[in-house]
Scaffold this motif. Structure first.
Motif, PDB file in Angstrom:
ATOM      1  N   PHE A  22     -26.531  51.650  77.511  1.00 38.63           N
ATOM      2  CA  PHE A  22     -26.191  50.271  77.191  1.00 38.63           C
ATOM      3  C   PHE A  22     -25.875  49.485  78.467  1.00 38.63           C
ATOM      4  O   PHE A  22     -26.320  48.345  78.631  1.00 38.63           O
ATOM      5  CB  PHE A  22     -25.003  50.237  76.235  1.00 38.63           C
ATOM      6  N   GLN A  23     -25.109  50.082  79.368  1.00 38.24           N
ATOM      7  CA  GLN A  23     -24.810  49.393  80.612  1.00 38.24           C
ATOM      8  C   GLN A  23     -26.067  49.184  81.451  1.00 38.24           C
ATOM      9  O   GLN A  23     -26.235  48.145  82.088  1.00 38.24           O
ATOM     10  CB  GLN A  23     -23.740  50.164  81.385  1.00 38.24           C
TER      11      GLN A  23
ATOM     12  N   PHE B 287     -22.710  49.891  68.115  1.00 44.21           N
ATOM     13  CA  PHE B 287     -21.526  50.742  68.291  1.00 44.21           C
ATOM     14  C   PHE B 287     -20.783  50.988  66.979  1.00 44.21           C
ATOM     15  O   PHE B 287     -19.693  51.548  66.989  1.00 44.21           O
ATOM     16  CB  PHE B 287     -20.591  50.099  69.322  1.00 44.21           C
TER      17      PHE B 287
ATOM     18  N   GLN C 133     -23.628  55.036  75.964  1.00 42.61           N
ATOM     19  CA  GLN C 133     -22.870  54.002  76.674  1.00 42.61           C
ATOM     20  C   GLN C 133     -23.489  53.721  78.039  1.00 42.61           C
ATOM     21  O   GLN C 133     -23.590  52.566  78.460  1.00 42.61           O
ATOM     22  CB  GLN C 133     -21.408  54.428  76.819  1.00 42.61           C
ATOM     23  N   ARG C 134     -23.897  54.765  78.743  1.00 40.84           N
ATOM     24  CA  ARG C 134     -24.576  54.553  80.035  1.00 40.84           C
ATOM     25  C   ARG C 134     -25.859  53.759  79.844  1.00 40.84           C
ATOM     26  O   ARG C 134     -26.175  52.856  80.626  1.00 40.84           O
ATOM     27  CB  ARG C 134     -24.911  55.895  80.681  1.00 40.84           C
TER      28      ARG C 134
ATOM     29  N   ASN D 295     -18.921  45.906  81.020  1.00 43.14           N
ATOM     30  CA  ASN D 295     -18.041  46.405  79.962  1.00 43.14           C
ATOM     31  C   ASN D 295     -17.137  45.331  79.373  1.00 43.14           C
ATOM     32  O   ASN D 295     -16.237  45.640  78.594  1.00 43.14           O
ATOM     33  CB  ASN D 295     -17.180  47.563  80.487  1.00 43.14           C
TER      34      ASN D 295
ATOM     35  N   ASP E 123     -21.578  59.255  75.320  1.00 44.72           N
ATOM     36  CA  ASP E 123     -21.460  58.910  76.727  1.00 44.72           C
ATOM     37  C   ASP E 123     -22.817  58.491  77.296  1.00 44.72           C
ATOM     38  O   ASP E 123     -22.915  57.501  78.032  1.00 44.72           O
ATOM     39  CB  ASP E 123     -20.907  60.102  77.520  1.00 44.72           C
TER      40      ASP E 123
END
Length: 257
Positions: free
Chosen positions: A186-187, A229, A183-184, A205, A180
């Motif tokens: 990456f954004q 990923f 992913q944050r 996304n 998680d």
């Protein structure tokens, strides 16, 4: 130059009916086609996304009037039947953009909102100069002071707030929480690389190839992103290496000039 396209006659007919409805209200400044239809990327199952710009004191009233109209309009009902997910997403907005916080929990969507409303939209109806004024204020990009502030915040969000926690979380076998955080990060990287290159993002996304390759002109960067990923096995230290790779990309590309 955007080449908009409707995937079905139902999408096009609904857009025309909606445009006529708002054009008949003298308070309407602009009706804009946005997102996939505006960029010619929509399919039969895509939503019809539209934005209407109006003065702030009439936004609520126009929105309520349209809700009543939409509930009884056959063209909008036909749109809902066109595909599995072909809903109508429409917002009446005043065009005011206020930068939010890039804090410990999330990044705000200032750049996405500006980009989709002003950079990647297709005007279907315009009255007066409100749309031109907004575009003059925000395009081709916002000012250097705000850019510097938000780029620094994006770097902090990626490097210090999220990637720095990955190893610690893996030490505790918190694999899903580590992912998680990744992913944050990456954004946040997607936000930062757009700010660094003075380009508005579409989303954080989806449409990643389009944004990195076509809009930013960085095919070499995109080639590295899908591999970030590819984790096997998931419950391992594999994410630690991916975090190091993303850190390298962030340190290389999230730089002020």
């Amino acid at each position: 130059m955007l080449t908009h396209a409707y995937p079905t006659v139902a999408h096009e007919r609904a857009a025309q009916e909606i445009t006529r409805f708002f054009a008949s209200r003298e308070q309407t400044d602009a009706v804009l086609l946005v997102n996939s239809c505006a960029r010619g990327k929509a399919t039969i199952d895509s939503c019809l996304d539209m934005q209407v710009i109006a003065p702030s004191d009439v936004v609520s009233r126009l929105d309520a009037e349209f809700s009543r109209f939409a509930a009884e309009n056959e063209a909008i009902a036909e749109l809902h039947r066109a595909g599995r997910f072909s809903d109508l997403h429409l917002d009446v907005v005043d065009g005011a953009f206020l930068p939010g916080l890039i804090d410990e929990e999330a990044i705000d969507y200032l750049e996405v909102r500006v980009g989709n409303l002003l950079r990647y939209s297709v005007p279907l109806f315009v009255r007066g100069n409100r749309l031109d004024q907004l575009r003059a204020d925000w395009l081709p990009y916002y000012g250097d002071a705000l850019r510097s502030e938000r780029l620094e915040a994006a770097r902090w969000f990626v490097l210090d707030n999220n990637l720095a926690r990955i190893s610690w979380l893996l030490d505790r076998h918190l694999y899903f929480q580590a992912f998680d955080r990744f992913q944050r990060a990456f954004q946040g990287f997607l936000l930062g690389i757009h700010i660094a290159r003075r380009t508005y993002p579409i989303a954080y996304n989806k449409w990643i190839r389009e944004q990195i390759v076509d809009n930013l002109g960085l095919p070499d960067v995109y080639e590295q992103l899908p591999r970030l990923f590819e984790l096997h096995p998931f419950e391992s230290r594999a994410l630690e290496t991916k975090a190091d790779d993303l850190r390298g990309l962030a340190e290389a590309h999230l730089l002020a000039d």
